[in-house]
Structure formats: structure tokens, C-alpha cells
Design a protein around this motif. Structure first.
Motif, short mmCIF file in Angstrom:
data_model
loop_
_atom_site.label_atom_id
_atom_site.label_comp_id
_atom_site.label_asym_id
_atom_site.label_seq_id
_atom_site.Cartn_x
_atom_site.Cartn_y
_atom_site.Cartn_z
N MET A 1 -2.28 9.23 8.58
CA MET A 1 -3.55 8.40 8.49
C MET A 1 -2.85 7.37 8.33
N ALA A 2 -2.43 7.55 7.54
CA ALA A 2 -1.88 6.58 6.48
C ALA A 2 -0.78 5.63 7.32
N PRO B 1 0.66 -1.26 -0.11
CA PRO B 1 0.67 0.27 0.13
C PRO B 1 0.58 1.32 -0.15
N ASP B 2 2.01 1.11 0.47
CA ASP B 2 3.04 2.50 0.61
C ASP B 2 2.78 3.15 -0.57
N GLY B 3 3.00 3.71 -2.30
CA GLY B 3 2.70 3.89 -3.55
C GLY B 3 1.46 4.33 -3.16
N ILE B 4 0.45 3.48 -3.07
CA ILE B 4 -0.99 4.42 -3.49
C ILE B 4 -0.90 5.34 -2.52
N GLY C 1 -16.56 4.71 4.64
CA GLY C 1 -15.39 4.67 4.12
C GLY C 1 -14.12 6.15 5.08
N THR C 2 -14.55 7.19 4.58
CA THR C 2 -14.92 8.14 5.73
C THR C 2 -15.34 8.87 6.46
N HIS C 3 -15.32 9.51 7.76
CA HIS C 3 -15.94 10.82 7.92
C HIS C 3 -15.98 11.89 7.31
N LEU C 4 -14.82 11.86 7.14
CA LEU C 4 -14.70 13.13 6.09
C LEU C 4 -15.18 13.25 5.12
N TRP C 5 -15.55 12.23 4.01
CA TRP C 5 -16.73 12.98 3.09
C TRP C 5 -17.69 13.51 4.13
N VAL D 1 -10.84 5.63 -0.50
CA VAL D 1 -10.26 4.14 -1.49
C VAL D 1 -9.31 3.35 -0.76
N LEU D 2 -8.24 3.94 -0.59
CA LEU D 2 -7.13 4.17 -0.02
C LEU D 2 -7.45 3.37 1.54
N PHE D 3 -8.31 3.99 2.34
CA PHE D 3 -8.06 2.97 3.45
C PHE D 3 -9.12 1.88 3.57
#
Length: 639
Positions: A508-509, A267-270, A401-405, A319-321
């Protein structure tokens, strides 16, 4: 003397917060972005520096208690089937690692072994402790393992041969579980332990991280309130194209560079590419307003593109998380699609439903307060409703996925209320000081505490971060508007700025185990390049373009401030002045103050146009410095 007391803890926290505040103010005097100095203060005084604040407040409990490094004789214990200690014994009992899957490799751990006697790991009070065994690689330090070992044996009798491999799914001795290919049973135990710690700390973070994340959520909500649906229709197609290029190019180039630097694509690159994607809208808002060209098409294209860029980055973030662990079709594919559909539905409500519902039904039924109240009952009801919708939308998108959205979508829901920008006026009047401090804590605490100081200051991280900063973080944004005519370079550099959201994704990543400390250090260097250089170059190009085209009135200022949130704060300081500050002002017949329908005078009244020169003259005559900032930030534009 005096017995046990929390005074020292209070004093240390007060000193830390005082240093963070001082960094913000000094940066303004020096004309540099306060993000840089705030991070420097946080790193210096945080748990990896002088550690003036107790780890109880700066490190999540799971990291302080769990020891994923295991006892010093871990290899021997695995070979003889002895208890592995409290933490690794618990991981072994879960059943995700099976010794039988690695039997043909033997028990020697080749991938995790150190290659020197002085492998160091950072502990939680700023010191360095030597790795205790050749198998305990410095990599464990990224999770802040204590030098003291937990050697409890009686509680856990799980042996290395736990489970016969009924769940085993070996592929040539390498198993992909929670984001890694493991070549040995020991590595599986340690990495799964670290993954478990990351998940627990994500759900129950330390005090400073929790406050910082909350501040970013409030800032993103406030950012959504500035979205201009009408202007988005006018400059929409080219602005959306700029936003798409400005999101995809950093993602692709950042990902490729991370892979070239020796890290895996997933997952590092993305994760690194996603952290480079968001744009800071605050700096562009400020400089365009100071130059008097916010109402120009290229100015509105910049603002619209920056907002759309944020929306796309939120989708990427979502999508990332959802990619952690094994592939989940719902989280990775369907949840983002549902989120996009929900955002479209919420936008329709924002334009068609909420303005009428609030004006004609909800607020109209709220009993009025007595005369002389500082804030009307209608505004109190509006503020309560804003918080309620924020929580509802954030909860919905949290499960997608995320509350920030949801925070951004909720903010957009109040962008069309009548009178214009009154909802934002109500919001900042109540929350601007909270948000300002929370964002300051985000940079000095949440981000700075996560930075591995030794790796950040290494030559390797610096040169890699410089390359990523110049090409992936800056270069890709600069070339994202090739079809926009003469102002293409102005628009491109306007998209370069970075603020809270980019740093949040990186942090967060890291905390989720999707990015190691080395990659995180490189990304921080890259973001700092954009944070420092973007305002300088954008101001220069903007002033030159404005002068060559005969637009606006005067040059833009420095554009430096604490962050997006602080830029909002500066532009809204004058919103909470007494309403008579704007009474009787007539700027070229364009601005007329009047009481709002909610029983309170608001600077958002009947603004139709803004003549920048007239406002500047008014500032000089009446001594109301900052009126331009106030009026500009209301987005008073010429259609």
C-alpha cells in the motif's frame, strides 16, 4: 470460429489460480513457507513476467489509461506552450503546478533526464519499452506507463504557462506538494500525475488487489477473535513492553537504513520502517501448541505481545497513511488519538456488554430451526451480527485512517462470548475457504504484481535487502525481550515471523506513492528473510528451552504453512467436523462435551485444562490426528 468469447480469459485466470494453489501445496511438501513460492509464482506469471492474465484484471484502469510520461517532445511543448496531451493537460488544468514558479530554472529538467539510450520501463504485459525521450526517466515505469503515447491535442489547450502563480508558493524553485520537492515544471507535472494515478488506483484497484485486500481484512478480523483478555491481564506489563520494543526498534532501524541507502526520511524511510514492524502470531501459535507450552507464562507472553504488536502496528499504519501530502493535524494527530479512545471503548464493550447482549437479548429471541439443521438459527444470527459489527467498526476507523484497525477491534469484540471460542467456530465454518483463497490471491496477485522484477533481482536490491533483513527485520525483534529471563531468546525469535500485514503495508505504501520501487524491492527482500528463517530458528530454540526446563510434551513441528490465515485454517479444519467427533472424550477429566446455549454442539463447551500427553495418546488410540491442533487452537489453557 465461435466468435468473441471470454473463454480464453477464464482459462488464463484458472491457470493462474491453479498455479497459486499448486505453489501452496508444494511448499508444504518441501517444508518451506508457501508465502515465498506464492510470490514467486505471482511474479513469474503476472504482468511483469509472462503475463498470462490480461492487464484488464491485473492493472487498475487509471494506470492503463493515463500516460504520465507525456508525449516524446514534452520539453519542447512546455517551452513553446503547446498542448501537453490528454493526461498531463488535465494535470496542468488542476492548477497545482505553475510554470512561473520555475521560470528562473529554465525549462530544462535536470532531475528527470535519463542518462542513456536504453533506459527501460516495464509495461503492463510483461515487456520492456525504451524510454521515449531523455526526459522520460525509467522512474515512470514504476507506474507502468505504456509505450504508446496519448497525443490528443484538441481536448486540452492548457499551456505550460497556465496560471500566473496566484497559488504559487515557491521556495527557491522547489515546491512541496503531494510528497515531493520539484525542481522543474516538467517534474511537477509528472509527479503530480503519478500521485493522482496512485490515489485513483488506491480507491479503485484492480480485481486481484481488491480481493487480496479484502482477504487481509477478514484475516485481521479473525485474528482479533483470538485475543485473550484474561491472560493479557496476567502477563500484560512485560508482554506490552516486549511489543513496544518489537514495534519501535524495527521502525527506527528500518527508517535509518533506508535513509543511509539514499532515500528520504519522509515518506520512504518511515514507510519502510512501518512495514517491518508487524509480527505474525500464527507461527508462534502453532509451534507453542505443538510443544504443549501455550499455557505457560512465557507462551502466553508471546501470544499477548504479538497481538499488542499488531495493535501498535495498526496505529503506526494509521499514522503513516495520514502523512501523505500537506500536514493535516486532524489526520496525523487527532484521528489516531480518537482511534485509540474508540478501541478502549470497544474493548470495554467486548468484555462487559456484548456477551450479555448477545446471550440474553439478541440470540435468545431468535426462533429455533427444526431439528437436524446443519447450522442453528442462533448461529446464523450470530454470523450476521459479526459481519454487521465488522462493517460498522471498519467504517468508523476508515474515517480515522484505516479500516483494518476496525477489523481487528471488531474481532476482539467476540473474544469473550460464552461458550468460549464458539463465535470463532461459527465464523471459520462459514468463511475459512474464502479467507484461505483471498490470502493466497493477496500474495500471488496483490503483492507479486507490485514487485518490479528487474529491480528485485538486482544486486543492489539484494545486498540492501539482506542488510535490512538481518539487522532491521530480524535483529531488532530478537533483542526485544532482554528482561524476560531464560526464555528471552525464544520470545525474541517468536516475534520475528512476518505474514500478510507486513506485506500489505509495503504494497500500500508503494501504491500510494510513499515508497519507490527500489525501496519496495529492498523491503520485500527483508521480509522474505524473516518469513523463511523465523520458523526454523524459533522451533530450534523452543524445543531446546522446553527440553531444558522439562516443560510440555514433545517437540514442535516445522511451523510452516501458507500464512497466518492458513495456520488458522489448518487448526480449524477439525472444528467443522460433526460434533460427535468430540463426544464422550475425557482427557484427564478436563474436557466434557455438551450442547451450547445456541442450540448446537460446539468444541468450545466446558474446557478447563489440556494435558498434551493425554491428547496425543488419545490421537494414537482413536486415530484422530489433528485433535490436538483443534483443541489447542481453542486456546484451552491452564490458569
Amino acid at each position: 470460429m465461435g466468435g468473441a468469447s471470454s473463454y480464453i480469459a477464464m482459462l488464463s485466470i484458472a491457470g493462474f489460480l491453479g498455479a497459486a494453489w499448486t505453489a501452496s501445496k508444494v511448499s508444504r511438501l518441501l517444508g518451506i513457507s508457501s508465502i515465498v513460492l506464492e510470490i514467486v509464482v505471482g511474479v513469474a506469471l503476472g504482468p511483469r513476467g509472462f503475463g498470462i492474465v490480461s492487464p484488464v484484471y491485473t492493472v487498475c484502469e487509471t494506470k492503463r489509461v493515463d500516460n504520465c510520461g507525456g508525449p516524446a517532445d514534452l520539453d519542447e511543448r512546455i517551452e513553446k506552450g503547446l498542448p501537453l496531451g490528454a493526461t498531463l493537460g488535465r494535470i496542468a488544468s488542476v492548477g497545482v503546478c505553475h510554470a512561473s514558479d520555475y521560470e528562473h530554472h529554465g525549462h530544462e529538467d535536470h532531475s528527470m533526464g535519463g542518462n542513456g539510450l536504453f533506459n527501460m520501463s516495464i509495461d503492463y504485459v510483461g515487456g520492456a519499452t525504451p524510454a521515449v525521450s531523455e526526459g522520460d526517466h525509467g522512474e515512470h515505469g514504476e507506474h507502468g506507463e505504456h509505450g504508446t503515447e496519448h497525443t490528443e491535442h484538441s481536448e486540452h489547450s492548457e499551456h505550460a504557462e497556465h496560471s500566473s502563480g496566484s497559488h504559487g508558493d515557491s521556495h527557491g524553485g522547489h515546491r512541496r506538494l503531494s510528497g515531493g520537492h520539484y525542481s522543474s515544471y516538467k517534474e511537477c507535472l509528472i509527479k503530480e500525475c503519478q500521485h493522482d494515478v496512485d490515489e485513483n488506483c488506491g480507491s479503485f484497484p484492480d480485481f486481484f488487489t481488491l480481493i487480496g485486500h479484502a482477504g487481509v481484512g477478514l484475516m485481521i478480523f479473525e485474528s482479533g477473535m483470538h485475543f485473550d483478555f484474561e491472560k493479557a491481564q496476567v502477563v500484560g506489563p512485560p508482554a506490552v513492553a516486549v511489543a513496544i520494543l518489537g514495534t519501535i526498534l524495527p521502525l527506527v532501524v528500518g527508517t535509518l537504513l533506508t535513509v543511509l541507502f539514499g532515500r528520504p526520511l519522509m515518506p520512504d524511510g518511515i514507510a519502510a520502517g512501518t512495514a517491518l514492524a508487524p509480527t505474525s502470531v500464527g507461527i508462534a501459535l502453532r509451534l507453542l501448541g505443538e510443544a504443549g507450552v501455550l499455557q505457560e507464562n512465557f507462551g502466553q507472553a508471546i501470544i499477548t505481545a504479538a497481538f499488542v504488536d499488531d495493535i501498535l502496528s495498526l496505529v503506526l499504519f494509521n499514522v503513516l497513511f495520514s502523512l501523505g501530502g500537506t500536514f493535516d493535524a486532524f489526520k496525523t494527530i487527532f484521528a489516531p488519538l480518537i482511534g485509540i479512545g474508540f478501541m478502549g471503548f470497544a474493548c470495554v464493550l467486548a468484555v462487559k456488554f456484548w456477551p450479555r447482549f448477545l446471550k440474553d437479548y439478541l440470540l435468545a429471541r431468535v426462533p429455533a430451526k427444526a431439528e437436524g439443521a446443519k447450522i442453528s438459527a442462533q448461529d446464523e444470527a450470530l454470523f450476521l451480527f459479526m459481519f454487521a459489527l465488522l462493517f460498522i467498526y471498519a467504517t468508523i476507523t476508515h474515517f480515522l485512517g484505516t479500516h483494518l484497525w476496525g477489523c481487528f477491534i471488531a474481532g476482539m469484540s467476540f473474544a469473550c462470548l460464552d461458550p468460549p471460542h464458539h463465535a470463532h467456530h461459527v465464523w471459520v465454518k462459514q468463511t475459512k475457504r474464502w479467507t484461505s483463497w483471498m490470502i493466497r490471491i493477496f500474495f500471488t496477485g496483490t503483492v507479486a504484481f507490485s514487485i518490479p522484477l528487474q529491480q528485485l533481482l538486482s544486486i543492489d536490491a539484494f545486498w540492501k535487502g539482506s542488510i535490512m533483513g538481518i539487522f532491521a527485520c530480524i535483529g531488532t525483534k530478537v533483542i526485544c525481550a532482554p528482561f524476560m529471563g531464560k526464555p528471552k531468546w525464544v520470545i525474541g525469535w517468536a516475534m520475528v515471523g512476518r505474514a500478510e500485514f507486513a506485506y500489505l503495508i509495503a504494497q500500500m505504501a508503494l501504491s500510494s506513492g510513499m515508497m519507490d520501487e527500489g525501496t519496495f524491492s529492498v523491503v520485500i527482500w527483508a521480509l522474505l528473510y524473516a518469513t523463511v528463517f523465523a520458523p526454523f530458528v524459533f522451533r530450534f530454540l523452543l524445543n531446546r528451552y522446553v527440553a531444558s526446563e522439562g516443560l510440555g510434551e514433545g517437540a514442535a513441528g516445522t511451523g510452516f504453512s501458507d500464512s497466518d490465515s492458513s495456520i488458522y485454517e489448518e487448526n480449524n479444519k477439525h472444528e467443522i467436523r460433526k460434533d460427535q467427533d468430540l463426544e464422550g472424550i475425557d482427557v484427564a477429566g478436563a474436557i466434557k462435551s455438551k450442547a451450547t446455549e445456541y442450540g448446537q454442539s460446539s468444541p468450545g463447551g466446558d474446557e478447563k485444562a489440556l494435558d498434551a500427553k493425554a491428547v496425543r495418546n488419545l490421537d494414537e488410540n482413536k486415530g484422530k490426528g489433528g485433535l490436538l491442533c483443534c483443541l489447542f487452537f481453542k486456546k484451552v489453557v491452564v490458569n
